[in-house]
Design an enzyme around this catalytic site. Structure first.
Site, PDB file in Angstrom:
ATOM      1  N   GLU A   1      -2.226  -8.971   4.297  1.00  0.00           N
ATOM      2  CA  GLU A   1      -2.198  -9.448   5.680  1.00  0.00           C
ATOM      3  C   GLU A   1      -3.582  -9.572   6.304  1.00  0.00           C
ATOM      4  O   GLU A   1      -3.740 -10.227   7.340  1.00  0.00           O
ATOM      5  CB  GLU A   1      -1.318  -8.522   6.534  1.00  0.00           C
ATOM      6  CG  GLU A   1      -1.865  -7.125   6.767  1.00  0.00           C
ATOM      7  CD  GLU A   1      -1.522  -6.128   5.671  1.00  0.00           C
ATOM      8  OE1 GLU A   1      -1.616  -4.916   5.919  1.00  0.00           O
ATOM      9  OE2 GLU A   1      -1.166  -6.570   4.550  1.00  0.00           O
TER      10      GLU A   1
ATOM     11  N   GLY B   1      -0.182 -14.834  38.026  1.00  0.00           N
ATOM     12  CA  GLY B   1      -1.173 -15.861  37.719  1.00  0.00           C
ATOM     13  C   GLY B   1      -1.592 -15.829  36.265  1.00  0.00           C
ATOM     14  O   GLY B   1      -2.274 -16.729  35.781  1.00  0.00           O
ATOM     15  N   GLY B   2      -1.178 -14.780  35.539  1.00  0.00           N
ATOM     16  CA  GLY B   2      -1.515 -14.649  34.130  1.00  0.00           C
ATOM     17  C   GLY B   2      -0.557 -15.411  33.239  1.00  0.00           C
ATOM     18  O   GLY B   2       0.481 -15.912  33.679  1.00  0.00           O
ATOM     19  N   VAL B   3      -0.899 -15.479  31.953  1.00  0.00           N
ATOM     20  CA  VAL B   3      -0.138 -16.306  31.031  1.00  0.00           C
ATOM     21  C   VAL B   3       1.263 -15.749  30.790  1.00  0.00           C
ATOM     22  O   VAL B   3       2.233 -16.518  30.717  1.00  0.00           O
ATOM     23  CB  VAL B   3      -0.910 -16.491  29.690  1.00  0.00           C
ATOM     24  CG1 VAL B   3      -1.131 -15.169  28.991  1.00  0.00           C
ATOM     25  CG2 VAL B   3      -0.183 -17.464  28.777  1.00  0.00           C
ATOM     26  N   ASP B   4       1.418 -14.425  30.680  1.00  0.00           N
ATOM     27  CA  ASP B   4       2.727 -13.864  30.320  1.00  0.00           C
ATOM     28  C   ASP B   4       3.776 -14.116  31.404  1.00  0.00           C
ATOM     29  O   ASP B   4       4.864 -14.628  31.121  1.00  0.00           O
ATOM     30  CB  ASP B   4       2.610 -12.355  30.054  1.00  0.00           C
ATOM     31  CG  ASP B   4       1.696 -12.035  28.882  1.00  0.00           C
ATOM     32  OD1 ASP B   4       1.475 -12.938  28.054  1.00  0.00           O
ATOM     33  OD2 ASP B   4       1.194 -10.906  28.817  1.00  0.00           O
ATOM     34  N   SER B   5       3.463 -13.755  32.638  1.00  0.00           N
ATOM     35  CA  SER B   5       4.443 -13.951  33.708  1.00  0.00           C
ATOM     36  C   SER B   5       4.689 -15.441  33.959  1.00  0.00           C
ATOM     37  O   SER B   5       5.803 -15.851  34.289  1.00  0.00           O
ATOM     38  CB  SER B   5       3.992 -13.257  34.994  1.00  0.00           C
ATOM     39  OG  SER B   5       2.845 -13.863  35.555  1.00  0.00           O
ATOM     40  N   SER B   6       3.654 -16.265  33.768  1.00  0.00           N
ATOM     41  CA  SER B   6       3.803 -17.711  34.003  1.00  0.00           C
ATOM     42  C   SER B   6       4.722 -18.355  32.976  1.00  0.00           C
ATOM     43  O   SER B   6       5.580 -19.173  33.320  1.00  0.00           O
ATOM     44  CB  SER B   6       2.431 -18.390  33.980  1.00  0.00           C
ATOM     45  OG  SER B   6       1.586 -17.861  34.979  1.00  0.00           O
TER      46      SER B   6
ATOM     47  N   HIS C   1      -3.813  -5.068   0.684  1.00  0.00           N
ATOM     48  CA  HIS C   1      -3.273  -5.549   1.969  1.00  0.00           C
ATOM     49  C   HIS C   1      -3.391  -7.081   2.042  1.00  0.00           C
ATOM     50  O   HIS C   1      -4.466  -7.613   2.321  1.00  0.00           O
ATOM     51  CB  HIS C   1      -4.035  -4.914   3.138  1.00  0.00           C
ATOM     52  CG  HIS C   1      -3.707  -3.478   3.347  1.00  0.00           C
ATOM     53  ND1 HIS C   1      -2.679  -3.060   4.166  1.00  0.00           N
ATOM     54  CD2 HIS C   1      -4.262  -2.353   2.830  1.00  0.00           C
ATOM     55  CE1 HIS C   1      -2.621  -1.738   4.151  1.00  0.00           C
ATOM     56  NE2 HIS C   1      -3.567  -1.283   3.343  1.00  0.00           N
TER      57      HIS C   1
ATOM     58  N   CYS D   1       0.835  -1.206   0.000  1.00  0.00           N
ATOM     59  CA  CYS D   1       0.000   0.000   0.000  1.00  0.00           C
ATOM     60  C   CYS D   1       0.876   1.265   0.000  1.00  0.00           C
ATOM     61  O   CYS D   1       1.497   1.587  -0.999  1.00  0.00           O
ATOM     62  CB  CYS D   1      -0.984  -0.031   1.165  1.00  0.00           C
ATOM     63  SG  CYS D   1      -2.327   1.165   0.988  1.00  0.00           S
TER      64      CYS D   1
END
Length: 510
Positions: free
Chosen positions: A170, A223-228, A168, A80
């Site tokens: 994507e 307790g969340g996915v990122d830190s776990s 586009h 584009c």
């Protein structure tokens, strides 16, 4: 082996992150960098993609990046605005479209000899989103795709592997967009498609071992996915030298602290649970203003975390679960966005902690973090859990926070979330929440008149949290949950369901 990389230069398009996600679906690693901060230290760049932009090449607002290190040496694809820039900078004619070209279109011409589009089908649907159009091309530019309204739908610069497309690839609406990107990334750039979850885990562990050696690392678990997932990667790399701290701020879901801490211990993590409920509730006493509550919760977390971290001798590093969208946003082409609210997650710790930062997930998108977490053996209730704000129930209790209000909302939330699980609806919803309103209403229970609390239930569908639509949960389910809440939770006599979308509303109420 050096990681093959596709470099994406961002000109501010809303779709830039989507380009990266599509390239990674092909098991090819890519990085996004602002067009005006082209990195010089990325090894093994196999190709470059120029993103779209909300600006026009005609107004010169963005200027022009120096593409001389790439043009004619490695493949380049302009999307584009990126295509218009290539044409404009080489003497082509770019003019405002007579009619803004936005939406679905179909390719009426495809140059089957061109490796970028040769596997696409006649009539293939593509997505247009531009206010300018390329009216004429320089001499050595050859048209490779057209629609009924856009003659220059795509071009190839003869004598080099440089291409431009006006649509586009994507976005979902370009039905063969991934095929085009595969033609570019795999066919033209020659990438080996070896960037897989297993390869990421293997290289990350090796890299962390080299970076950290025998140093001690402290990590705040939520307790969340990122830190776990960050914790599990570090655990695989440095074992007991990782010290995890899981703080119970009193604003978690019902029984969540006990459930999550046991899961972490079962996984072999070196984790310490800290009961700080009283500290948080005391600090929040009498505070109703949302931003003030956030700052108090974040500040109290820092105090508690800092105190616990000081009990660990010779700790050198602070680990964080920062993911790639956070990194991209911090160096956005478009500059800082308007502040709607403080970020839900607790921010960085203060300078006085004097710790070096390690961020093992800072090249991953959220969906990739989940894939890595599954490979590492994390339980599904952590990997697949809905997003949950750092301040927890503190921003789902409108008004001041008390222990009684927390108890009421935990009970309501527990009935709602468990109900979604039991009825097979949890995984169909992006995020679900119960909100305790600062409103009381008249009710009747038995022969008695009541004057008790109102709670709102909120469930939305989304892919990234940037936009969201309210979830059309079955009426029968909502009726059952409402009845169960009113009958079982003392202090609630009315339940309402939030049917507003984002925008104009936000997902959370505060």
């Amino acid at each position: 082996m050096t990681q093959e990389t596709i470099l994406i230069l961002d000109f501010g398009s809303q779709y830039t992150q989507l380009i990266a996600r599509r390239v990674r679906e092909l098991n090819v690693y890519c990085e996004i960098h602002p067009y005006n901060h082209i990195p010089t230290n990325v090894p093994s760049i196999k190709g470059v993609i120029l993103s779209g932009s909300p600006f026009s090449v005609r107004d010169g607002i963005l200027g022009s990046p120096d593409l001389s290190p790439f043009r004619g040496k490695i493949p380049v694809l302009g999307v584009c605005y990126g295509a218009q820039l290539l044409a404009w900078e080489n003497g082509g004619n770019v003019e405002p479209s007579a009619i803004r070209e936005y939406g679905r279109a179909n390719l009426q011409f495809i140059d089957e000899t061109c490796p970028l589009v040769q596997t696409m089908t006649h009539g293939s649907q593509v997505w247009m989103s531009h206010g300018d159009t390329i009216l004429s091309l320089p001499e050595n530019f050859k048209i490779i795709a057209s629609t009924s309204d856009v003659a220059v739908g795509g071009f190839h610069i003869e004598g080099e592997d440089t291409f431009g497309i006006q649509f586009h690839p994507e976005v979902y609406h370009s039905t063969e967009g991934l095929k085009l990107l595969q033609n570019f990334v795999v066919g033209i750039c020659g990438c080996h498609q070896d960037w897989t979850p297993d390869s990421f885990i293997e290289t990350s562990i090796a890299s962390l071992k080299q970076q950290l050696g025998n140093d001690k690392v402290v990590l705040g678990l939520s307790g969340g996915v990122d830190s776990s997932v960050a914790a599990m990667l570090l655990h695989k790399a440095i074992g007991k030298n990782l010290y995890c701290i899981f703080v119970d701020n009193g604003l978690l879901r019902k029984n969540e602290f006990e459930k999550v801490i046991h899961s972490y211990l079962d996984l072999g993590l070196n984790v310490k649970g800290v009961d700080a409920k009283d500290s948080f509730l005391s600090a929040l006493a009498g505070i109703s203003e949302p931003e003030q509550k956030r700052k108090i919760i974040g500040g109290t977390f820092i105090e508690v975390f800092d105190e616990e971290a000081h009990h660990i001798e010779d700790v050198q590093w602070l680990a964080q679960g920062t993911i790639y969208p956070d990194v991209i946003e911090s160096v956005s082409v478009k500059g800082p966005s308007a502040t709607i609210k403080s970020h839900h997650n607790v921010g960085g710790l203060p300078d006085y902690m004097k710790l070096k930062i390690v961020e093992p997930l800072n090249t991953l998108f959220k969906d990739e973090v989940r894939i890595i977490g599954r490979q590492l053996g994390l339980p599904s209730f952590i990997i697949d859990r809905h997003p949950f704000p750092g301040p927890g129930l503190g921003i789902r209790i409108l008004g001041d926070i008390t222990a009684v209000k927390v108890r009421i909302l935990q009970d309501v939330d527990d009935i709602f979330i468990e109900g979604l699980h039991q009825h097979g609806l949890y995984d169909k919803v992006w995020q679900a929440a119960a909100i305790l309103l600062p409103v009381q209403s008249v009710g009747v229970m038995g022969d008695e008149r009541t004057y008790e609390n109102v709670v709102a239930l909120r469930a939305v569908g989304s892919t990234d949290g940037m936009t969201a639509d309210w979830s059309h949960l079955p009426y029968e389910f909502l009726a059952k949950i409402s009845n169960e809440i009113i009958n079982k939770v003392k202090g609630v006599n009315r339940v309402v369901y939030d049917i507003s979308s984002k925008p104009p509303a936000t997902i959370e109420w505060e």
